[in-house]
Design an enzyme around this catalytic site. Structure first.
Site, PDB file in Angstrom:
ATOM      1  CG  ASN A   9      -4.507   4.743   3.027  1.00 39.40           C
ATOM      2  OD1 ASN A   9      -4.623   3.459   3.035  1.00 39.40           O
ATOM      3  ND2 ASN A   9      -5.669   5.121   1.970  1.00 39.40           N
ATOM      4  CD1 TRP A  10       1.505   2.672   3.679  1.00 39.41           C
ATOM      5  CD2 TRP A  10       1.935   0.669   4.623  1.00 39.41           C
ATOM      6  NE1 TRP A  10       2.645   2.788   4.476  1.00 39.41           N
ATOM      7  CE2 TRP A  10       3.106   1.629   4.869  1.00 39.41           C
ATOM      8  CE3 TRP A  10       2.057  -0.807   4.681  1.00 39.41           C
ATOM      9  CZ2 TRP A  10       4.174   1.191   5.786  1.00 39.41           C
ATOM     10  CZ3 TRP A  10       3.209  -1.155   5.429  1.00 39.41           C
ATOM     11  CH2 TRP A  10       4.050  -0.320   5.948  1.00 39.41           C
ATOM     12  CE  LYS A  11      -4.731   5.207  -1.357  1.00 40.49           C
ATOM     13  NZ  LYS A  11      -5.162   6.131  -2.532  1.00 40.49           N
ATOM     14  CG  HIS A  94     -10.074   6.218   1.350  1.00 36.30           C
ATOM     15  ND1 HIS A  94      -9.923   5.978   0.027  1.00 36.30           N
ATOM     16  CD2 HIS A  94      -8.887   6.756   1.473  1.00 36.30           C
ATOM     17  CE1 HIS A  94      -8.986   6.441  -0.675  1.00 36.30           C
ATOM     18  NE2 HIS A  94      -8.209   7.107   0.344  1.00 36.30           N
ATOM     19  CD  GLU A  96      -8.171   4.481  -3.303  1.00 39.06           C
ATOM     20  OE1 GLU A  96      -7.957   3.625  -2.366  1.00 39.06           O
ATOM     21  OE2 GLU A  96      -7.689   5.517  -3.730  1.00 39.06           O
ATOM     22  CD  GLU A 166      -7.911  10.991   1.654  1.00 39.47           C
ATOM     23  OE1 GLU A 166      -6.707  11.127   1.770  1.00 39.47           O
ATOM     24  OE2 GLU A 166      -8.685  10.277   1.469  1.00 39.47           O
ATOM     25  N   GLY A 172      -4.546  10.150  -5.993  1.00 45.83           N
ATOM     26  CA  GLY A 172      -3.553   9.110  -6.859  1.00 45.83           C
ATOM     27  C   GLY A 172      -3.527   9.867  -8.330  1.00 45.83           C
ATOM     28  CB  SER A 212      -1.603  14.183  -5.083  1.00 48.07           C
ATOM     29  OG  SER A 212      -2.142  13.165  -6.029  1.00 48.07           O
ATOM     30  N   GLY A 233      -1.027   8.600   0.774  1.00 47.48           N
ATOM     31  CA  GLY A 233      -1.330   7.543  -0.109  1.00 47.48           C
ATOM     32  C   GLY A 233       0.065   6.908  -0.584  1.00 47.48           C
ATOM     33  N   GLY A 234       0.058   6.944  -2.044  1.00 46.17           N
ATOM     34  CA  GLY A 234       1.511   6.615  -2.609  1.00 46.17           C
ATOM     35  C   GLY A 234       2.698   7.112  -1.986  1.00 46.17           C
TER      36      GLY A 234
HETATM   37  P1  PGA Z   1      -2.526   9.869  -2.743  1.00 47.97           P
HETATM   38  O1  PGA Z   1      -3.658   9.085  -1.870  1.00 47.97           O
HETATM   39  O2  PGA Z   1      -1.674  10.446  -1.585  1.00 47.97           O
HETATM   40  O3  PGA Z   1      -1.901   8.493  -3.127  1.00 47.97           O
HETATM   41  O4  PGA Z   1      -3.092  10.802  -3.783  1.00 47.97           O
HETATM   42  C1  PGA Z   1      -4.322   9.780  -0.670  1.00 47.97           C
HETATM   43  C2  PGA Z   1      -5.376   8.584  -0.056  1.00 47.97           C
HETATM   44  O5  PGA Z   1      -6.209   8.029  -0.739  1.00 47.97           O
HETATM   45  O6  PGA Z   1      -5.473   8.814   1.075  1.00 47.97           O
END
Ligand code: PGA
Length: 251
Positions: A9-11, A94, A96, A166, A172, A212, A233-234
């Protein structure tokens, strides 16, 4: 047998040309695997990514959708538009979206139905905040999110969707859930599906862990009995790191 799913997930990262660079490099690095790989770039990269991924076996997904089919919803994108770009999956709920954009459980449920209506596979994200975990409310939060997210869906539709556990405090932050926290939550979610729907639906549904995930912790998470993949994510922004995570499926 549940095929592992490795999702990135590149956000709000990468322009369309950066997406092209990523995919070119990633295709040259990614190992042979029986795992399913899923890239989830921002809306503006979907069309280009969809064209590049055609025939590669790598799936494309979107980060969100609007629950209505069409209409006066400035800035929104419908499920059908995502399918048209080549999407097979879409993230729904998600953390966020829930915590930064204030999405409530009922909206998450409506988005899920809109995705399934056009054959998109939703990845339903659930998870507790740090204070909810400290209060011992993790299972109560998961139950509320699952109850309202999946209300009214037929059991055969649920077998088609993917769940992602999650924990909000792990996203993050560099703080990953321990193996037992991730396994316990995934097993609890599977148990919920078995109880509410059927044993066979619970056995079939794929449950991911996210928060993470990095190349050095992915294989441990992927080895857990009820964790069928990771939502990254990251660490999915770097083609070689993401290819290493795919290699961690060990297949
Ligand atoms: P992260 O994000 O790996 O940067 O913690 C995970 C996500 O939001 O799906």
């Amino acid at each position: 047998m549940r095929a592992p799913l490795i999702a990135g997930n590149w956000k709000m990262h990468k322009t369309s040309s950066e997406t092209e660079e990523f995919i070119t490099r990633f295709l040259s690095l990614v190992p042979q695997t029986t795992a399913e790989i899923l890239l989830i770039p921002p809306y503006t990269s979907l069309d280009r990514a969809g064209r590049m991924l055609r025939g590669t076996g790598i799936a494309l997904g979107a980060q969100d959708l609007h629950p209505e089919v069409r209409g006066a919803f400035t800035g929104a994108v419908s499920a059908e538009m995502l399918v048209d770009c080549g999407c097979r999956y879409v993230l729904v709920g998600h953390s966020e979206r829930r915590h930064v954009f204030g999405e409530q459980d009922d909206l998450v449920g409506r988005k899920l139905c809109a995705a399934l209506a056009v054959g998109l596979r939703p990845v339903l994200c659930v998870g507790e905040t740090l204070s909810e975990r400290r209060d011992g409310a993790t299972e109560r939060v998961l139950e509320r999110q699952l109850d309202s997210g999946l209300r009214g869906l037929m059991p055969n539709a649920i077998a088609d969707l993917v769940m992602a556990y999650e924990p909000v405090w792990a996203i993050g932050t560099g703080e990953t859930a321990t193996a037992s926290q991730a396994q316990d939550a995934a097993a609890w979610i599977r148990g919920w599906v078995c109880d509410r729907l059927s044993r066979s639906t619970g056995d079939a549904v794929r449950i991911l862990y996210g928060g993470s995930v990095k190349p050095d912790n992915a294989s441990g998470l992927l080895a857990l009995a009820d964790v069928d993949g990771v939502l990254v994510g990251g660490a999915s922004l770097d083609p070689s790191g993401f290819a290493q995570i795919v290699a961690g499926t060990g297949i």
